[in-house]
Scaffold this active site. Structure first.
Site, PDB file in Angstrom:
ATOM      1  CB  SER A  33      -0.934  -0.010   1.220  1.00  0.00           C
ATOM      2  OG  SER A  33      -0.155  -0.161   2.386  1.00  0.00           O
ATOM      3  N   GLY A  34       2.166   1.088  -0.103  1.00  0.00           N
ATOM      4  CA  GLY A  34       3.085   2.235  -0.017  1.00  0.00           C
ATOM      5  C   GLY A  34       3.385   2.881  -1.363  1.00  0.00           C
ATOM      6  CG  HIS A 261      20.609   6.475  -6.445  1.00  0.00           C
ATOM      7  ND1 HIS A 261      20.349   5.129  -6.373  1.00  0.00           N
ATOM      8  CD2 HIS A 261      19.496   7.085  -5.981  1.00  0.00           C
ATOM      9  CE1 HIS A 261      19.128   4.937  -5.889  1.00  0.00           C
ATOM     10  NE2 HIS A 261      18.593   6.112  -5.637  1.00  0.00           N
ATOM     11  CG  PHE A 390      34.149  14.170 -26.901  1.00  0.00           C
ATOM     12  CD1 PHE A 390      35.165  14.472 -26.002  1.00  0.00           C
ATOM     13  CD2 PHE A 390      33.933  12.842 -27.259  1.00  0.00           C
ATOM     14  CE1 PHE A 390      35.943  13.465 -25.469  1.00  0.00           C
ATOM     15  CE2 PHE A 390      34.710  11.834 -26.722  1.00  0.00           C
ATOM     16  CZ  PHE A 390      35.711  12.138 -25.826  1.00  0.00           C
TER      17      PHE A 390
HETATM   18  C1  BG6 Z   1      15.412   7.061  -4.536  1.00  0.00           C
HETATM   19  C2  BG6 Z   1      15.462   8.079  -3.440  1.00  0.00           C
HETATM   20  O1  BG6 Z   1      16.296   6.016  -4.274  1.00  0.00           O
HETATM   21  O2  BG6 Z   1      15.766   7.690  -5.775  1.00  0.00           O
HETATM   22  C3  BG6 Z   1      14.534   9.249  -3.743  1.00  0.00           C
HETATM   23  O3  BG6 Z   1      15.064   7.467  -2.208  1.00  0.00           O
HETATM   24  C4  BG6 Z   1      14.894   9.847  -5.093  1.00  0.00           C
HETATM   25  O4  BG6 Z   1      14.616  10.243  -2.738  1.00  0.00           O
HETATM   26  C5  BG6 Z   1      14.914   8.756  -6.160  1.00  0.00           C
HETATM   27  O5  BG6 Z   1      13.923  10.807  -5.416  1.00  0.00           O
HETATM   28  C6  BG6 Z   1      15.420   9.298  -7.480  1.00  0.00           C
HETATM   29  O6  BG6 Z   1      15.215   8.329  -8.460  1.00  0.00           O
HETATM   30  P1  BG6 Z   1      14.979   8.711  -9.986  1.00  0.00           P
HETATM   31  O7  BG6 Z   1      14.812   7.407 -10.669  1.00  0.00           O
HETATM   32  O8  BG6 Z   1      13.745   9.557 -10.014  1.00  0.00           O
HETATM   33  O9  BG6 Z   1      16.181   9.487 -10.429  1.00  0.00           O
END
Ligand code: BG6
Length: 493
Positions: A33-34, A261, A390
């Protein structure tokens, strides 16, 4: 999109079949549900079916605490898909997918509820036990522990294999809690059963960073500290916390974006290229790179910001000191890279969405009329438009030797087997391939860097600069860069 259809299956122009699930499967989504389930997972299931990547028999079981009827859950599932695909939603396909969707409501830490889930699975799957079962943890991390323990107590294995767990980041809040997570997992699950998901690795352009280096030896030889002046990695977002303020406020952008990321992007860009691409060799190389990241003089190497209005959002502590923006300067502690600054920047509610890497090469020493020549740059934009540029210099016409920028760049459109990140990663987990998932050693290496910074924050309470939503973040981010360098902001479609 370039593709052909052979025997009813799609394949790329060069004859490579599009990836599809080779096994019947059941995907149990915890936290159904999240927001993650609604924003990403439900649309991904629909996309897999729309693109004919699903097998004959697949089931999707939502599990969450909210009491909901089957009908109400299926409506939520459909609404989530419609919210993403809008007028392009194919209602017939959506109805077909929804026939495979059902719901179980239960607590995350009550054994009897998992026994009910098992009964529901037996009933829903019928006689076909020859399938892969996957449990997707899209719950808040605070309940990972409970779900993992409960799943470990009941046998959810099938004739085709053991239950697979897909766990979406964050993996702990620091090194200690990440280690605890691994300990909890190891008690009941084998290494092969656990898929640690950072959705950026399912993004075609992110993995393409590595592929570009493999395919183009010219890049491999250029991406070398000896020739590079500095590197930038940007992860700018125009969106705010999007209904996840409660979670985000306990985490902040350093843990939320940089630890995962941005470090992954940086690793793909700068790690040693293994001679053979295997899941293990890639993980080893990433780990080595992340282990070599170092931060010098933390006070002058990190800028934190918080957008104005953040404190009024539901779920945010009234006096929260959580950063919604982080920029920092790091170094790679390896012989060739030692003095090449690496600048990382990420933030929410900024003026644009932009994920990019910028490599600025050492400038030519020759100067013209005391004017420094502009440096060459390689700019790789990953989001929202994939593009490689480039920046070279070319002589202006005439007898005078003077230069003007020559920018070559081409937008890249996915031209083969294109899927969104969660669809791709679900297929990879069904296949049992961990190349696009994380391993604990690289996660630990990342936390070691982050813990050093957060430890400094806790002790010294450094300033949190306010910034206007829709801006490029705090003004203090600019002086972090070496003199004469600017943050890369623009993107073109
Ligand atoms: C998630 C983060 O891992 O990545 C979020 O918890 C962020 O806060 C999101 O907004 C960004 O992902 P994308 O795919 O929109 O660049």
């Amino acid at each position: 999109m370039m593709h052909t259809i052979k025997d009813g299956n799609r394949e790329s122009a060069s004859g490579v079949p599009f990836q599809k699930s080779e096994h019947d499967f059941t995907l149990i989504i915890f936290g159904a549900s999240g927001s993650l389930a609604k924003l990403k997972l439900f649309p991904s299931i629909y996309q897999l079916h729309l693109e004919k990547r699903t097998p004959k028999d697949f089931k999707v079981i939502g599990y969450a605490r909210t009491p909901l009827s089957q009908e109400a859950f299926i409506e939520e599932f459909k609404d989530a898909v419609r919210a993403k695909f809008k007028d392009n939603t194919d209602e017939k396909i959506l109805d077909a997918v929804a026939k495979n969707v059902s719901y179980v409501s239960g607590q995350y830490d009550v054994k009897a509820d998992y026994a009910d889930l098992k009964k529901h699975l037996a009933h829903t799957e019928g006689v076909n036990k020859n399938r892969i079962r996957l449990a997707y943890l899209s719950t808040p991390p605070s309940v990972f522990d409970a779900v993992i323990r409960q799943l470990g107590q009941i046998n959810f294995n099938t004739t085709l294999g053991k239950l697979r767990l897909i766990i979406e980041k964050p993996f702990g809040h620091n090194l200690k809690t990440a280690k605890y997570l691994e300990t909890v997992l190891k008690r009941k699950f084998d290494h092969d059963q656990v898929f640690l998901l950072d959705h950026y690795l399912g993004k075609e352009p992110v993995f393409n960073l590595l592929s570009l280096r493999y395919a183009n030896p010219i890049l491999t030889s250029l991406i070398h500290g000896q020739y590079i002046d500095n590197i930038q990695v940007n992860g700018l977002e125009s969106l705010g916390t999007e209904g996840r303020a409660g979670y985000f406020d306990s985490v902040g952008s350093l843990r939320d974006m940089v630890q995962s990321h941005l470090f992954q992007i940086l690793a793909f860009l700068t790690m040693d290229l293994p001679t053979k691409i295997t899941s293990d060799s890639i993980h080893r190389a990433k780990r080595k790179l992340i282990e070599s990241l170092s931060i010098r003089d933390i006070k002058r190497s990190v800028v934190r910001g918080q957008y104005q209005g953040y404190l009024k959002e539901a779920g945010v502590e009234p006096e929260s000191k959580t950063e919604t923006f982080t920029s920092l300067r790091l170094f790679i502690n390896e012989k060739n890279w030692r003095n090449v600054p690496i600048y990382l920047r990420t933030g929410k509610k900024l003026t644009q969405q932009l994920t990019s890497v910028v490599i600025e090469f050492k400038p030519q020493e020759v100067q013209k009329n005391n004017k420094k020549l502009q440096p060459n740059k390689l700019i790789i934009q990953l989001q929202p438009f994939e593009r490689i540029e480039f920046h070279l210099l070319t002589k202006m016409g005439g007898s005078e030797i003077d230069f003007v920028p020559l920018n070559t760049g081409k937008p890249i459109y996915c031209s083969g087997d294109c899927l969104d990140e969660h669809s791709r990663l679900i297929l990879e987990a069904i296949k049992g391939d961990k190349m696009l998932f994380l391993e604990f050693p690289e996660i630990y290496a990342a936390w070691k860097v982050i813990d050093k910074i957060t430890g400094y924050f806790e002790k010294n309470n450094p300033p949190l600069e306010g910034y206007e939503p829709g801006s490029y973040g705090p003004k203090g981010a600019a002086p972090l860069l070496k003199k004469g360098i600017q943050w890369h902001n623009t993107h073109a479609s």
